[in-house]
Design a protein around this motif. Structure first.
Motif, short mmCIF file in Angstrom:
data_model
loop_
_atom_site.label_atom_id
_atom_site.label_comp_id
_atom_site.label_asym_id
_atom_site.label_seq_id
_atom_site.Cartn_x
_atom_site.Cartn_y
_atom_site.Cartn_z
N HIS A 458 0.83 -1.20 0.00
CA HIS A 458 0.00 0.00 0.00
C HIS A 458 0.87 1.26 0.00
O HIS A 458 2.03 1.23 0.41
N ALA A 459 0.27 2.34 -0.48
CA ALA A 459 0.97 3.64 -0.53
C ALA A 459 -0.06 4.76 -0.47
O ALA A 459 -1.20 4.60 -0.97
N TYR A 460 0.34 5.88 0.14
CA TYR A 460 -0.56 7.04 0.23
C TYR A 460 0.18 8.28 -0.25
O TYR A 460 1.33 8.54 0.14
N ASP A 461 -0.49 9.06 -1.11
CA ASP A 461 0.05 10.31 -1.62
C ASP A 461 -0.81 11.45 -1.09
O ASP A 461 -1.93 11.66 -1.59
N PRO A 462 -0.36 12.17 -0.06
CA PRO A 462 -1.22 13.21 0.52
C PRO A 462 -1.52 14.34 -0.44
O PRO A 462 -2.58 14.97 -0.36
N GLU A 465 -4.22 13.04 -2.56
CA GLU A 465 -5.23 12.36 -1.75
C GLU A 465 -5.61 11.01 -2.37
O GLU A 465 -6.77 10.61 -2.41
N PHE A 467 -4.89 6.87 -2.34
CA PHE A 467 -4.39 5.71 -1.60
C PHE A 467 -4.42 4.51 -2.54
O PHE A 467 -5.45 4.24 -3.18
N GLY A 497 -8.88 5.71 9.55
CA GLY A 497 -8.20 6.99 9.69
C GLY A 497 -7.59 7.18 11.06
O GLY A 497 -7.73 6.34 11.95
N ALA A 534 -6.81 11.61 4.56
CA ALA A 534 -5.69 11.41 5.48
C ALA A 534 -5.09 10.03 5.22
O ALA A 534 -5.73 9.18 4.60
N ARG A 535 -3.87 9.84 5.71
CA ARG A 535 -3.25 8.53 5.52
C ARG A 535 -4.02 7.48 6.31
O ARG A 535 -4.12 7.56 7.53
N ASP A 558 1.54 -0.04 12.38
CA ASP A 558 0.20 -0.12 11.78
C ASP A 558 -0.67 -1.14 12.52
O ASP A 558 -1.84 -0.89 12.84
#
Length: 880
Positions: A458-462, A465, A467, A497, A534-535, A558
């Motif tokens: 998984h990856a999150y790009d703020p 927005e 995921f 969240g 949010a992540r 996590d």
């Protein structure tokens, strides 16, 4: 190997019988050594059968007295009879009646299949192929007939029962005998035939169905044990009501009877209108039954009753379709128990059982699809894969289709196939047609062996927005060596969240995502969630929505977060299990290398917060405080497994957690004390479970002395607490252990079901010396090699639930069990074969143990005159 001579039965070779049996009239003259059975079969040739095709009936060790056709004795040249087959060479072209008289010796039938006499009670067990031990027959599930059964016996056998409704009964004039006639108006296969005769007591009740009919209920048992049947009767009535409300299924006969017997190979049997039970799943009260026993009675009573529709009214066309009735009915009994108790706790317990029993089966030489395509001995396919994985497939189907779609499919299934013998294809077609859903890919779950592995990154790009989840499914190579295709894997999920609430998203692209479920249907998929503010920490496989192994890139941080915040109870528990499993793997490796394990203290801190949270169900907290089993760790390691290192690592982690959490858990258990007097309801059972979890942590931390544990045993007000104290005293080697064992034996000496627990506690002591203890216990006066419950309690518990003792490095555990299998096999092949499955994971052991296990298996396989049941297991285990 002996199994090579056993013919292989293949699904592709299925064809209907040349003849159909429409009605069966049976007459039993019961006697211990010489029972006479007369069967009258009304037969007709099927239109597609060749004119003049011989009629070939199955037998198994039968003694034939006479054969008549349409009332006239057959000439010796008109038929050929052996103990295992009766062939009528030239049956009439039109309908005809065949009368066959056989003689049986029920008292000598130690296999407990067919008709047998045990403890003075005549009992039958006909699934899967036991009816052919009673009379010659087309003994297969697709031959459905209407049965009328007359039973005659000495008047001392006060109770004479069979399927259906009783239509006549009375004394036999001029004799000290009596009779009863039973008629079952619903066509059924021979494996559902049942008969019981003996001097039995009963409790009676009634049930009013949703259409207003009154059904007479009876539970029969040995005299003096009637009061211990009360909970079973309550569970039966609740099951009947639940099936009406959840599935619209009403009971159809005027009577429903259950008989509890002490010698029975299985847990229970769903014979139409006359369920026969191993008494361990009927007899229960606070003095002689634990919380687990009460839950087991409730589940098994429900399971066998639910078979009335999913197994009896609709049966399976052939034994390859066994999971059609068993997997579906397990799913139904799991749903019932979830509604009666705590749904999250029940779900976790079912997953624990699946991972302990079915996952190892899937990973070893005995792996097979839920719907196999070949077998040598059908008795060996009553497996966790057929039952538990079969249930998981039904659960996934419900997840894929939704509650309304699943119910619509079930309704259509009942409507289409009532009174028929159906297939997996028939079952799935009902859901496809009811909902307009293509289930062709989903059907692979029934055809492919092995547990899929789902890997997730998984990856999150703020900034955007977004995921992203990247998923891959892999299916392992299994003994059938067949190519594998991607499954349809429904993954229930949430994006948790920072505040512990699920985050919303604007849309998801890359795979079907709907109603909180991600549908993985390809080998790989990348799902992009847009509008995630949010992540998140992904919570995947909520509720264990598919029977897969999940390998994710979640960090320890996590998982710690999920333990404290995931809204899904299963996922909170799973996060804790995942941390513990990784720690145990690493700890075992450190110990095997000569080092000492170390553990992240944050894990114990998280468990402490969870234990103290009185907003959570005590039963859930008890499960969360229980570390993964040693078998779970072995499966995770996969090869060159050292059971001693795993055990040492688990003891060390338990002690570390205990030092940090025992006081907190003890305080929580005190705040959540069960009500007195004892009640087996789910709430109080959960409070006792939390109490026992606190005991376990305290003793592991060295905070409970031998005198303390002796006091806990002596002051226990119920068997659940008493047994927990005895188990801890024995498994931790406390000085009071022998005294507690002696006191327990003295207290329960006259109750075999409780003495079984005494055997099991000793069989599962995690020590190399336990093999010697078990060998000695086989000579104990309370042990009998001919009683399945005793064998399972002592020998199967040792072989399947004691990795340290069974896998002793010098091979003594393997040799002991191999010798016991050889001793049991001539009398009861089914029990011997079940014991033999304990070797299924031997290939993952480290080389010394692996060689010792294989030597024991090979020596056993070389013995002459092994049964087909045992030979089949040995062949597949050694060659798989």
């Amino acid at each position: 190997m002996p199994a090579e001579a056993t013919p292989v039965i293949r699904l592709e070779d299925y064809r209907p019988t040349d003849y159909q049996i429409d009605t069966v009239q049976l007459d039993f003259l019961l006697a211990p050594k010489d029972t006479r059975v007369t069967s009258q079969l009304a037969l007709r040739r099927r239109p597609e059968a060749a004119m003049g095709a011989p009629l070939v009936l199955d037998g198994d060790g039968l003694v034939l007295e006479s054969v008549a056709l349409d009332g006239r004795p057959l000439a010796a040249t008109a038929y050929t009879a052996t103990p295992d087959r009766l062939t009528i060479h030239a049956p009439p072209a039109g309908p005809f009646t065949l009368e066959v008289v056989t003689r049986l010796d029920p008292g000598a039938n130690t296999a407990l299949m067919g008709l047998y006499l045990s403890n003075g009670v005549y009992t039958t067990q006909c699934e899967a192929e036991g009816f052919r031990r009673i009379t010659y027959f087309l003994d297969r599930p697709d031959v459905l007939a209407v049965y009328t059964t007359r039973i005659e016996a000495p008047s001392a056998a006060t109770v004479l029962l069979s399927n259906g409704n009783r239509v006549q009964a009375g004394p036999v004039p001029g004799t000290d005998r009596h009779f009863a006639v039973w008629h079952d108006p619903f066509p059924k296969p021979s494996y559902l035939f049942a008969l019981v005769g003996g001097d039995l007591a009963a409790i009676k009740d009634t049930f009013r169905t949703m259409s207003g009919r009154t059904v007479e209920l009876g539970i029969y048992c040995e005299a003096g044990k009637e009061e211990r049947c009360r909970y079973a009767m309550d569970a039966l009535k609740r099951s009947m009501r639940w099936d009406e409300e959840r599935f619209g299924r009403e009971y159809d006969l005027d009577v429903f009877n259950i008989v509890a017997v002490s010698d029975f190979n299985m847990g229970a049997m769903e014979n139409k209108g006359l369920n026969i039970f191993n008494d361990k799943y009927v007899l229960v009260d606070p003095e002689t039954g634990t919380d687990q026993d009460y839950a087991g009675v409730e589940t098994v009573i429900a399971h066998e009753y639910f078979h009335n529709w999913t197994g009896n009214r609709i049966t399976c066309r052939d034994w390859f379709q066994l999971c059609l009735k068993e997997g579906l009915t397990v799913f139904r009994d799991q749903e019932f128990s979830s509604d009666m108790r705590s749904r999250p706790v029940k779900r976790i317990a079912d997953v624990v059982a699946l991972r302990q029993h079915q996952f190892p089966e899937d990973a070893g030489p005995l792996a097979h699809p839920p719907r196999p395509t070949r077998y040598r001995e059908i008795n060996n396919f009553y497996t966790a894969t057929v039952y538990e994985k079969g249930a998981e497939i039904c659960r996934m189907l419900k997840t894929v289709l939704g509650e309304a779609g699943f119910r619509a499919g079930m309704d259509l299934y009942f409507e289409r196939h009532d009174g028929r013998a159906a297939t997996i294809e028939d079952f799935l077609a009902s859901f496809a047609d009811a909902t307009g859903t293509d289930l062709s890919q989903f059907a692979l779950w029934y055809r492919q062996a092995g547990t899929p592995v789902v890997s997730v990154r998984h990856a999150y790009d703020p900034a955007s927005e977004r995921f992203t989840l990247a998923l891959r499914q892999e299916l392992p190579v299994t003994p059938d060596r067949l190519p594998k295709h991607p499954d349809h894997i429904p993954i229930a999920f949430g994006l948790v969240g920072p505040d512990g609430q699920d985050l919303s998203f604007r849309r998801a692209a890359g795979a079907e995502v709907a109603d909180g479920v991600l549908h993985l249907t390809t080998e790989t998929a990348e799902i992009v969630f847009e509008g995630v503010k949010a992540r998140p920490v992904p919570s995947l496989l909520r509720g264990f929505s598919a029977p897969v192994l999940l390998r994710s890139d979640l960090t320890t941080e996590d998982r710690l977060f999920l333990i404290g915040h995931d809204p899904d109870p299963f996922s909170r528990w799973e996060a804790a299990q995942s941390i513990a499993l990784a720690a145990l793997e690493a700890g075992a490796a450190e110990i095997a290398a000569g080092g000492a394990p170390s553990f992240d203290p944050r894990f114990a801190e998280a468990l402490g917060r969870l234990a103290a949270n009185d907003e959570l169900d005590p039963a859930f907290r008890a499960l969360a405080l229980t570390l993964p089993g040693e078998g779970d760790v072995a499966q995770a390691i996969g090869k060159d497994v050292d059971p001693d290192a795993i055990h040492a690592a688990r003891v060390a982690l338990q002690a570390a957690v205990g030092r940090a959490v025992a006081a907190i858990a003890t305080e929580a258990a005190g705040r959540n004390a069960p009500a007195e007097p004892y009640s087996p309801d789910a709430g109080n059972a959960g409070r006792r479970a939390l109490r026992h979890a606190a005991w376990s942590l305290s003793i592991a931390a060295g905070e409970i002395s031998s005198d303390d544990m002796r006091a806990l045993y002596e002051t226990a007000g119920n068997l659940t607490d008493r047994l927990a104290a005895m188990r801890l005293a024995c498994h931790y080697g406390l000085a009071c252990a022998d005294d507690v064992l002696a006191a327990f034996l003295e207290r329960y000496r006259g109750n075999p079901l409780v003495i079984d627990k005494w055997f099991t506690v000793q069989a599962t002591i995690p020590a190399h010396e336990t093999a010697d203890r078990v060998a000695a216990l086989t000579r104990h006066p309370a042990f009998s090699m001919k009683t399945p419950n005793r064998v399972y309690a002592l020998l199967r518990s040792f072989a399947s639930a004691n990795p340290v003792g069974f896998n002793r490095p010098d091979g003594a555990g393997f040799g002991l069990i191999a010798d016991m299998i050889a001793e049991i096999d001539p009398n009861n092949p089914a029990v011997a074969a079940r014991l033999a499955t304990a070797f299924r994971s031997y290939a993952m052991l480290e080389p010394r143990r692996r060689a010792a296990a294989r030597a024991a298996l090979s020596e056993l396989a070389a013995r002459p005159k092994l049964s087909r049941d045992v030979s089949d297991i040995l062949h597949r285990t050694l060659e798989g």
